[in-house]
Design a protein around this motif. Structure first.
Motif, PDB file in Angstrom:
ATOM      1  N   PHE A 309      83.547  -2.494 -21.556  1.00 25.61           N
ATOM      2  CA  PHE A 309      84.867  -3.122 -21.693  1.00 25.61           C
ATOM      3  C   PHE A 309      85.611  -3.259 -20.365  1.00 25.61           C
ATOM      4  CE2 PHE A 309      83.953  -1.924 -26.084  1.00 25.61           C
ATOM      5  CZ  PHE A 309      84.175  -3.147 -26.707  1.00 25.61           C
ATOM      6  N   PRO A 310      85.507  -2.304 -19.445  1.00 28.49           N
ATOM      7  CA  PRO A 310      86.077  -2.568 -18.116  1.00 28.49           C
ATOM      8  C   PRO A 310      85.445  -3.790 -17.445  1.00 28.49           C
ATOM      9  CG  PRO A 310      85.720  -0.223 -18.394  1.00 28.49           C
ATOM     10  CD  PRO A 310      85.087  -0.894 -19.573  1.00 28.49           C
ATOM     11  N   THR A 311      84.147  -3.985 -17.664  1.00 29.87           N
ATOM     12  CA  THR A 311      83.490  -5.181 -17.122  1.00 29.87           C
ATOM     13  C   THR A 311      84.041  -6.440 -17.787  1.00 29.87           C
ATOM     14  OG1 THR A 311      81.461  -3.941 -16.649  1.00 29.87           O
ATOM     15  CG2 THR A 311      81.274  -6.339 -16.797  1.00 29.87           C
ATOM     16  N   MET A 312      84.246  -6.387 -19.101  1.00 25.41           N
ATOM     17  CA  MET A 312      84.830  -7.523 -19.808  1.00 25.41           C
ATOM     18  C   MET A 312      86.216  -7.852 -19.266  1.00 25.41           C
ATOM     19  SD  MET A 312      85.969  -7.885 -23.827  1.00 25.41           S
ATOM     20  CE  MET A 312      87.489  -6.954 -23.510  1.00 25.41           C
ATOM     21  N   ARG A 313      87.047  -6.824 -19.040  1.00 23.95           N
ATOM     22  CA  ARG A 313      88.404  -7.054 -18.525  1.00 23.95           C
ATOM     23  C   ARG A 313      88.355  -7.641 -17.116  1.00 23.95           C
ATOM     24  NH1 ARG A 313      90.953  -7.301 -23.208  1.00 23.95           N
ATOM     25  NH2 ARG A 313      91.230  -5.284 -24.247  1.00 23.95           N
ATOM     26  N   SER A 314      87.393  -7.224 -16.315  1.00 27.16           N
ATOM     27  CA  SER A 314      87.267  -7.772 -14.962  1.00 27.16           C
ATOM     28  C   SER A 314      86.916  -9.259 -15.013  1.00 27.16           C
ATOM     29  CB  SER A 314      86.200  -7.005 -14.173  1.00 27.16           C
ATOM     30  OG  SER A 314      86.578  -5.660 -13.986  1.00 27.16           O
ATOM     31  N   GLY A 321      92.512 -15.202 -14.992  1.00 30.06           N
ATOM     32  CA  GLY A 321      93.771 -14.702 -14.465  1.00 30.06           C
ATOM     33  C   GLY A 321      94.506 -13.753 -15.379  1.00 30.06           C
ATOM     34  N   ILE A 322      93.788 -13.161 -16.327  1.00 29.88           N
ATOM     35  CA  ILE A 322      94.411 -12.198 -17.253  1.00 29.88           C
ATOM     36  C   ILE A 322      94.381 -10.829 -16.612  1.00 29.88           C
ATOM     37  CG2 ILE A 322      94.285 -11.131 -19.539  1.00 29.88           C
ATOM     38  CD1 ILE A 322      92.919 -13.677 -20.526  1.00 29.88           C
ATOM     39  N   PRO A 323      95.516 -10.241 -16.318  1.00 28.83           N
ATOM     40  CA  PRO A 323      95.511  -8.955 -15.575  1.00 28.83           C
ATOM     41  C   PRO A 323      95.049  -7.795 -16.430  1.00 28.83           C
ATOM     42  CG  PRO A 323      97.753  -9.543 -16.235  1.00 28.83           C
ATOM     43  CD  PRO A 323      96.872 -10.704 -16.615  1.00 28.83           C
ATOM     44  N   HIS A 324      94.500  -6.777 -15.763  1.00 24.85           N
ATOM     45  CA  HIS A 324      94.186  -5.528 -16.442  1.00 24.85           C
ATOM     46  C   HIS A 324      95.471  -4.868 -16.891  1.00 24.85           C
ATOM     47  CE1 HIS A 324      89.861  -4.978 -15.630  1.00 24.85           C
ATOM     48  NE2 HIS A 324      90.077  -5.602 -14.483  1.00 24.85           N
TER      49      HIS A 324
END
Length: 325
Positions: A309-314, A321-324
Motif C-alpha cells: 500500500f505504501p507503493t500504491m500511494r507513491s 498528484g495525490i499526496p500521501h
C-alpha cells in the motif's frame, strides 16, 4: 502312343477355348485395402476478441525509486497503452491468487455466451474440493448449487480456492482441461512469460507469470463492467441451495482493503482489486484504477508485509498528484 498324343492335344485345346471366345478367367479375389480411419480433429478454443494495442514505455519515474518498495511491479495506462512504471516487470514471479482474475475472466465469458450468468449451473463436486489442505476457502460443500455470478463473488472477494475450482469445472468439466484453456487464453492475449497449472494460484514451480503479463490480464478483465463491479465490491450476500435443496446464506467480504471505505488503505481511484499471498510469492496485488475516464493497472508482486500500500500511494502521488496522508 498316337491316342495319348491326341488326348494331350485335346486337353490343350480345351484350356485355350475360353480365351479364344472371349471368356475372362476369374482370378483369386484380392482383399480390399481398408480406407484410412478418420481421426477426429479437436477444434481449438475460441475466445471473444479483445483488441489490445502494442504497449510503449513512457516512464514517469525510474524503477529504483525509493518508494517503490515491492520486488516487481508494473503500472500501465491501459487506455493509451503506456507502461508508466516497469520495475522487474518482465521477470518471472509467482502470482498466487491474482491467478483468479484469469479464472473469473474465462468463467464470465462462458456464462455470458451461454446466457447462464444468473443460473444455478455451478455444482460443487467432490473433485471441486480436492485442493491443498491449507488453501483459502469459502467452505462450499458437495452438492451446493450456485449461480455463476455467486461463484465469481466467492472467487474474487473471498478468494476461495474451492470457488475457483467450481468455476473451472463449470467451464471445462475438469480443472485440468480448464488449465489448458487458461494457457490458450494466455497465448491469445499475447502473454509471453505466463504458464498456469491450476485455477486458483496455489504455489507450483510451473505456475508463474510476470507483472506485465498480469497487467494484460487485467486489461482484458477490465473490458467487462460486470466483472469490474464484482471485483470492486466490498461485501456481498449470497443465497444458494445445498444438496438437499435447503437454502444457504453467506456473506462474503473482499480481502482487498482498497475498496473498503472504512479502511485506511481505501482509494477512490481503485475500481477493482485482487489479492494474493503464498510463502513463495510473497504478497501480490492487482489494482484496476480509473482517472479522467482512463483505466490503469497497478500490479505489485514479490512484496513483503507493509510494502504494497505504501507503493500504491507513491504511484498515486507521482502519477496523479495525490499526496500521501
Amino acid at each position: 502312343m498316337r491316342r495319348l498324343t491326341v488326348s494331350l492335344a485335346m486337353i490343350g485345346l480345351l484350356a485355350i477355348i475360353p480365351a479364344l471366345i472371349g471368356f475372362k478367367q476369374e482370378s483369386e479375389p484380392k482383399a480390399a485395402t481398408p480406407a484410412p480411419a478418420a481421426v477426429p480433429v479437436k477444434a481449438g478454443p475460441s475466445f471473444p476478441e479483445i483488441p489490445i494495442k502494442e504497449w510503449t514505455h513512457q516512464p514517469i519515474a525510474p524503477p529504483d525509486t525509493a518508494d517503490f518498495l515491492v520486488g516487481s511491479m508494473a503500472f500501465v495506462n491501459l487506455t493509451d497503452g503506456q507502461i508508466l512504471v516497469d520495475k522487474n516487470a518482465s521477470e518471472r514471479v509467482f502470482p498466487a491468487s491474482t491467478t483468479k482474475l484469469m479464472t473469473a475472466l474465462l468463467a464470465y465469458e462462458t456464462a455470458v455466451d451461454k446466457n447462464e450468468l444468473d443460473k444455478d449451473v455451478v455444482t460443487v463436486k467432490q473433485s471441486t474440493l480436492e485442493i491443498p489442505w491449507d488453501s483459502h476457502i469459502v467452505h462450499l460443500a458437495v452438492g451446493d448449487r450456485l449461480t455463476v455470478r455467486q461463484a465469481l463473488y466467492a472467487t474474487l472477494l473471498e478468494s476461495g480456492n474451492d470457488a475457483a475450482n467450481s468455476l473451472a469445472e463449470y467451464v471445462s468439466g475438469s480443472t485440468s482441461e480448464f488449465v489448458d484453456l487458461m494457457n490458450a487464453r494466455s497465448k491469445v492475449l499475447g502473454l509471453t512469460g505466463t504458464q498456469f497449472k491450476n485455477a486458483h494460484g496455489y504455489s507450483d514451480p510451473e505456475h508463474f507469470t510476470t507483472a506485465l503479463d498480469m497487467a494484460k490480464i487485467t486489461y482484458a478483465f477490465g473490458t467487462y463492467p460486470e466483472l469490474v463491479e464484482i471485483a470492486g465490491t466490498y461485501e456481498y450476500e449470497a443465497k444458494f441451495v445445498d444438496q438437499a435443496g435447503d437454502l444457504k446464506r453467506r456473506w462474503w467480504y473482499h480481502l482487498g482493503s482498497a475498496v473498503n471505505e472504512r479502511s485506511i488503505h481505501y482509494s477512490e481511484l481503485v475500481t477493482a482489486t485482487k489479492t494474493g499471498y503464498t510463502d513463495e510469492s510473497g504478497y501480490t496485488m492487482v489494482f484496476l484504477m480509473e482517472r479522467d475516464s482512463k483505466q490503469y493497472a497497478l500490479v505489485t508482486m514479490q512484496a513483503k508485509s507493509g510494502q504494497t500500500f505504501p507503493t500504491m500511494r507513491s504511484v498515486e502521488q507521482i502519477a496523479f498528484g495525490i499526496p500521501h496522508e
